[in-house]
Enzyme design. Sequence first.
Site, PDB file in Angstrom:
ATOM      1  N   GLU A  46       0.973  -1.095  -0.034  1.00 59.68           N
ATOM      2  CA  GLU A  46       0.085   0.108   0.088  1.00 59.68           C
ATOM      3  C   GLU A  46       0.877   1.155   0.261  1.00 59.68           C
ATOM      4  O   GLU A  46       1.864   1.061   0.594  1.00 59.68           O
ATOM      5  CB  GLU A  46      -0.998   0.193   1.319  1.00 59.68           C
ATOM      6  CG  GLU A  46      -1.980   1.243   1.059  1.00 59.68           C
ATOM      7  CD  GLU A  46      -3.018   1.201   2.035  1.00 59.68           C
ATOM      8  OE1 GLU A  46      -3.930   1.942   1.755  1.00 59.68           O
ATOM      9  OE2 GLU A  46      -3.084   0.178   2.792  1.00 59.68           O
ATOM     10  N   CYS A 244      -6.974   1.004   2.164  1.00 62.45           N
ATOM     11  CA  CYS A 244      -7.737   2.246   2.181  1.00 62.45           C
ATOM     12  C   CYS A 244      -7.579   3.139   1.016  1.00 62.45           C
ATOM     13  O   CYS A 244      -8.406   4.048   0.714  1.00 62.45           O
ATOM     14  CB  CYS A 244      -7.530   3.158   3.480  1.00 62.45           C
ATOM     15  SG  CYS A 244      -8.108   2.288   4.968  1.00 62.45           S
ATOM     16  N   ASN A 375     -12.163  -3.276  -0.045  1.00 62.75           N
ATOM     17  CA  ASN A 375     -11.323  -3.481   0.698  1.00 62.75           C
ATOM     18  C   ASN A 375     -11.684  -3.932   2.218  1.00 62.75           C
ATOM     19  O   ASN A 375     -11.424  -5.178   2.581  1.00 62.75           O
ATOM     20  CB  ASN A 375     -10.277  -2.362   0.956  1.00 62.75           C
ATOM     21  CG  ASN A 375      -9.278  -2.268   1.947  1.00 62.75           C
ATOM     22  OD1 ASN A 375      -8.441  -3.443   2.086  1.00 62.75           O
ATOM     23  ND2 ASN A 375      -9.074  -1.482   2.773  1.00 62.75           N
ATOM     24  N   GLU A 376     -12.145  -2.951   2.829  1.00 60.69           N
ATOM     25  CA  GLU A 376     -12.491  -2.966   4.406  1.00 60.69           C
ATOM     26  C   GLU A 376     -13.980  -2.579   4.522  1.00 60.69           C
ATOM     27  O   GLU A 376     -14.448  -2.017   5.502  1.00 60.69           O
ATOM     28  CB  GLU A 376     -11.695  -2.383   5.411  1.00 60.69           C
ATOM     29  CG  GLU A 376     -10.207  -3.067   5.717  1.00 60.69           C
ATOM     30  CD  GLU A 376      -9.563  -2.426   6.700  1.00 60.69           C
ATOM     31  OE1 GLU A 376      -8.671  -2.991   7.223  1.00 60.69           O
ATOM     32  OE2 GLU A 376      -9.804  -1.138   7.030  1.00 60.69           O
TER      33      GLU A 376
END
Length: 657
Positions: A46, A244, A375-376
């Site tokens: 990331e 994120c 992603n989350e």
Amino acid sequence: MRITKYIIAALITSWGSSAFAQDAQWQLDTKPVAKIQPTMYGIFFEDINFAADGGIYAELVKNRSFEFDEPMMGWLEPNSDRHSMNEKSGIAKVIKEGDEPNNHFARIVVKDADGYKLINEGFRGMGIKEGAAYNLSLWAKATQSGISKINISLIDDKNNEIGNASITPDGKSWEVYKASITATATVPKAKMLVTFEGKGEIDLDMISLFPKDTWKGREMGLRKDLVQLLADLDPGFLRFPGGCIVEGRTLAKRYQWKKTVGHVADRKMIVNRWNTEFSHRPTPDYYQTFGVGFFEYFQLAEDMGAEPLPILSCGIACQFNTGELVPLEELDPYVDDALDLIEFANGDVSTTWGKVRSDMGHPEPFDLKYIGVGNEQWGPQYFERLKVFIKAIKSQYPDMIIVSGTGPFPEGEQFDYAEKELKKINAEIVDEHYYKDPQWFLENADRYDSYDRDSYKIFAGEYAAQSVAIASPENKNSWQCALSEAAYMTGLERNADVVYMTSYAPLFAHVDAWQWTPDLIWFDNVKSYGTPNYYVQKLFSTNSGTDLLSLTGNNEPVKGQDKLYASAVIDDKTGEVIIKMVNANASAKEITLAPKGKKFASKATQQLLKSDDMNAVNSLEAPKKVSPQSSEIKIKGGTLKMTLEPNAFYVLRAKLK
């Protein structure tokens, strides 16, 4: 007599854990019980902590094309007072022209050739090494005659020159000029000085400086030492472009892969979502130029023999920020991005996106097998959108494996809801994240022992032990954290029939420009090092084996009883049994391990990772303070008997007779 009897009883009690204690008796069944997936241990990349620009992307010039929101950020004009518009010596005026992505350039007005200077500060400086060559390139257009030469120098913190080159601009239309600079000194925080001969105006853009010695020798490529640390992990997969980062604070600021491919000058830069996320580490100069875009990620995965695993936006911005939703009836462009990405990776050169890949220098497909959606994200909105993606992708690419997620936490109401929904839709691989304290990792080594064997497979996509608290700037990559992760990973490996993919996170951090701790690999502008956590990951990934074996004590998995943890695999290529053992006690422990119906050969190799200081960390000054020590051990009578040192992690490789 009575006193003597009491003394003897007391001595027996005190010796119970040492002289009179029995060894831990373990058994090894050499019959394989499950395959170890080639993707078992991988890498999660990331762009946080200056991992890309200022990190793995070897560009040394910050804001090379004047596209930052503050167009002169990173550039200094020591002899020009911009606030009072004192242009006695000259000034750089940033001009916007057209609507293309890279539409800013600097018009340099030189009134005093001996006085005007333009300096780039780099990413917390520029890492320059003595004797190394650096490739300079810039775009220039002479709007009027008068500037006869552009001089570029590398300077140290005392303004001493440590290398230089000159360019003679001779065109009234945009042209690319190149030169080479050889450094005469090593300076971790150098700067680039640009001066001019003559007076007049000249336009400059894409002012760039790269080390010649990059990963694989690619021009304008990746920083060699950082990629080598990744390659040394022998990763089974590379997940990108992040977590994120994928979502963005808003949908407009999400990661859009199509804007990261093609010629590097045509890629649309955006502000990095981590630039102001944490009040303890504001970094307003953190942007994404996408010099490392999806093509480079695919190429890097290929270089390392890793499966590429791209993660795409599902139409929900980061739910810790705005949580902005794209309406379901407007989701098509997001789905199209997923379908087009598969075509970019795997399509024939006759297809639209296959041709883009080919034009970038890779006519052969990248053989993409996995794609992640979201992603989350959590809640009903995620699953409404996930179903749309699954239907569309499977209708065109039925063999594509789709990775979905359970959200940011490993337990709780949202996690429980996600589990139920994922089973309803027959999810294939599910991403679970956990940032917890070391004790949690020690206590949860049996997390997957009771998971449903007939349901989805697990991707432990983000995890790291937090020495203080999640996202705390005080977190350290301590030996205590690394040891707890090693113990937990024996549980991941022991459940290889359920756990198919794992990766630590985050991956990189610049020592002067980080936002989040802890991190696997730290670096400055010239040096880098792996943390104790890095060596735990490396010992697992380079000793992954091919098949899981059953290792038990008292007919139970060794999963923390008496703070001992263990797993075993066999490598069918070498015929070796690979045993991973963690002693999380403050005292030594004796173990005996006997292979069922067979015997170990008389010699084995051992790698030991330990420290007497649970707070020990590696650093730029002591990069291998906590690192594996290799040795050969002898095995008598075909049964392994050994003392496990306190707070230690072992990897043994032994053949069977």
